[in-house]
Design a protein around this motif. Structure first.
Motif, short mmCIF file in Angstrom:
data_model
loop_
_atom_site.label_atom_id
_atom_site.label_comp_id
_atom_site.label_asym_id
_atom_site.label_seq_id
_atom_site.Cartn_x
_atom_site.Cartn_y
_atom_site.Cartn_z
N ARG A 273 15.61 55.01 32.34
CA ARG A 273 16.78 54.49 33.05
C ARG A 273 18.04 54.67 32.19
N ARG A 274 17.88 54.56 30.89
CA ARG A 274 19.04 54.66 30.00
C ARG A 274 19.51 56.09 29.81
N THR A 275 18.71 57.06 30.19
CA THR A 275 19.11 58.45 30.00
C THR A 275 19.26 59.19 31.33
N VAL A 276 19.26 58.48 32.43
CA VAL A 276 19.27 59.14 33.73
C VAL A 276 20.54 59.96 33.92
N GLN A 277 21.69 59.46 33.49
CA GLN A 277 22.93 60.21 33.67
C GLN A 277 22.95 61.44 32.78
N LEU A 278 22.49 61.27 31.53
CA LEU A 278 22.44 62.42 30.63
C LEU A 278 21.49 63.48 31.17
N LYS A 279 20.35 63.05 31.69
CA LYS A 279 19.40 64.00 32.24
C LYS A 279 20.01 64.77 33.41
N GLU A 280 20.72 64.07 34.29
CA GLU A 280 21.35 64.74 35.42
C GLU A 280 22.42 65.72 34.95
N ASP A 281 23.17 65.33 33.91
CA ASP A 281 24.20 66.23 33.38
C ASP A 281 23.56 67.49 32.80
N LEU A 282 22.47 67.32 32.07
CA LEU A 282 21.80 68.47 31.46
C LEU A 282 21.14 69.34 32.53
N LYS A 283 20.64 68.72 33.58
CA LYS A 283 20.04 69.49 34.67
C LYS A 283 21.10 70.39 35.32
N LYS A 284 22.28 69.85 35.55
CA LYS A 284 23.37 70.64 36.12
C LYS A 284 23.77 71.77 35.18
N ALA A 285 23.82 71.46 33.87
CA ALA A 285 24.19 72.47 32.89
C ALA A 285 23.19 73.62 32.88
N LEU A 286 21.90 73.29 32.96
CA LEU A 286 20.87 74.33 32.97
C LEU A 286 20.96 75.19 34.23
N LYS A 287 21.13 74.54 35.38
CA LYS A 287 21.17 75.28 36.63
C LYS A 287 22.33 76.28 36.68
N SER A 288 23.39 76.01 35.92
CA SER A 288 24.53 76.93 35.90
C SER A 288 24.50 77.86 34.68
N SER A 289 23.48 77.73 33.83
CA SER A 289 23.37 78.55 32.63
C SER A 289 22.85 79.94 32.98
N LYS A 290 23.55 80.97 32.52
CA LYS A 290 23.11 82.34 32.77
C LYS A 290 21.74 82.59 32.16
N TYR A 291 21.48 82.00 31.01
CA TYR A 291 20.20 82.20 30.32
C TYR A 291 19.05 81.61 31.14
N PHE A 292 19.24 80.39 31.63
CA PHE A 292 18.19 79.76 32.43
C PHE A 292 17.98 80.50 33.74
N ILE A 293 19.08 80.88 34.39
CA ILE A 293 18.98 81.59 35.67
C ILE A 293 18.25 82.91 35.50
N ALA A 294 18.60 83.66 34.44
CA ALA A 294 18.01 84.98 34.22
C ALA A 294 16.53 84.90 33.91
N ASN A 295 16.10 83.84 33.22
CA ASN A 295 14.73 83.79 32.74
C ASN A 295 13.80 82.87 33.53
N CYS A 296 14.35 81.96 34.31
CA CYS A 296 13.48 80.97 34.96
C CYS A 296 13.54 80.92 36.48
N GLU A 297 14.63 81.36 37.08
CA GLU A 297 14.78 81.18 38.52
C GLU A 297 13.74 81.95 39.34
N LEU A 298 13.40 83.16 38.93
CA LEU A 298 12.38 83.91 39.66
C LEU A 298 11.02 83.24 39.55
N TRP A 299 10.72 82.66 38.38
CA TRP A 299 9.45 81.95 38.21
C TRP A 299 9.42 80.70 39.08
N ARG A 300 10.55 79.99 39.13
CA ARG A 300 10.60 78.78 39.96
C ARG A 300 10.37 79.15 41.43
N LYS A 301 10.92 80.25 41.86
CA LYS A 301 10.72 80.70 43.23
C LYS A 301 9.27 81.12 43.46
#
Length: 306
Positions: A273-301
């Protein structure tokens, strides 16, 4: 002190208490939740896909062996009288589903037992976030060694066999990083946004790639197996628990699975509960990261998370 740093300091104090509680927990054996005489259960996990849960589940059923590595071949199973095998870093050396089918059939014919394989999986995005918060606390001996940092730095220039290149944001400053710094201490010194990108590199190489390979081999196979998603198990235990017990052919396992998940959820809520906002912020940062998109999005699909 920044807001993100404050979040992480609070997380460190409370997570320490949770960790000690987590190690002590074990349910009594669940009557009726057990393999049939002609059945062997293989439960395979990857780091942050339900490793502790799987070990607790097997311990509560009894008659199990737990391995802190992948499954190299069937020799261990052939030499054992146990009926449950948990592989905490599940990886299959088989290159295709046909190869896997051939060896499974040979094993079953020789032992006169049927294999039931449960592969615990998770959304790579959630795996990375969970691993970041976990490794930040220096929870295991390897996190206090400098080897992951050296590998990340080396990947920026010469590359490391079997490893992806570290994120460009990391590589831009890699030359100024001390090579003898431990992995978890570097995570603590980086900003959360920088740290979770470095963890993306580490998780892909250590855990996500083996998960994807195992998923592909099993998917190509003609054998029946169950992909059990940790996120679904936590959010909808009734349906996922029933699917698990139906697959294992042991109806009473549904209650055991839900008891384990509910207990872990109850005791993890206080620090999450104490890190929920930080986790959401980091989730948004990852989803917009070129590195994460290039390496993980096809696997997630490929695995149905998109």
């Amino acid at each position: 002190m920044s807001l993100c740093t404050a979040f992480l300091l609070v997380f460190a104090a409370v997570a320490s208490c949770f960790k000690s509680r987590q190690q002590q927990f074990r349910l009594e054996p669940q009557p009726g939740c057990e393999p049939a005489e002609d059945s062997i259960w293989i439960i395979g996990t990857h780091h942050k896909t339900g490793t502790v849960y799987s070990v607790e589940f097997a311990n509560s059923v009894g008659n199990q062996l737990v391995f802190e590595r992948g499954m190299d071949d069937f020799k261990l199973l052939n030499a054992s009288q146990e009926h449950i095998f948990v592989f905490q870093h599940f990886s299959l050396p088989w290159s295709s589903g046909d190869d896997w089918d051939r060896d499974v059939e040979a094993f079953e014919r020789f032992n006169k037992k049927r294999l039931r394989i449960v592969h615990h999986v998770r959304d790579p995005l959630e795996m990375i976030l969970s691993a970041y918060f976990y490794h930040y606390e220096c929870p295991e001996e390897w996190t206090e060694t400098h080897h992951p940092v050296e590998a990340a730095i080396d990947s920026c220039t010469s590359g490391v066999t079997g490893h992806l290149k570290a994120p460009e944001e990391f590589c831009l400053n890699a030359h100024s990083l001390p090579r003898n710094e431990s992995y978890c201490h570097l995570l603590q010194r980086l900003t959360p946004e920088q740290g979770v990108l470095l963890e993306t590199w580490h998780s892909i190489n250590s855990d996500i790639l083996p998960m994807i390979h195992t998923h592909r081999v099993l998917s190509e196979s003609h054998r029946t197996y169950l992909n059990s998603d940790l996120g679904s198990l936590m959010s909808n235990c009734t349906n996922e628990g029933r699917a698990l017990s139906d697959f294992l052919g042991s109806p009473l396992c549904e209650q055991l699975a839900c008891d384990l998940v509910n207990d872990r959820s109850t005791h993890s809520t206080s620090h999450l509960r104490r890190t929920v906002q930080l986790k959401e912020d980091l989730k948004k940062a990852l989803k917009s990261s070129k590195y994460f998109i290039a390496n993980c999005e096809l696997w997630r699909k490929e695995m149905g998370y998109l």
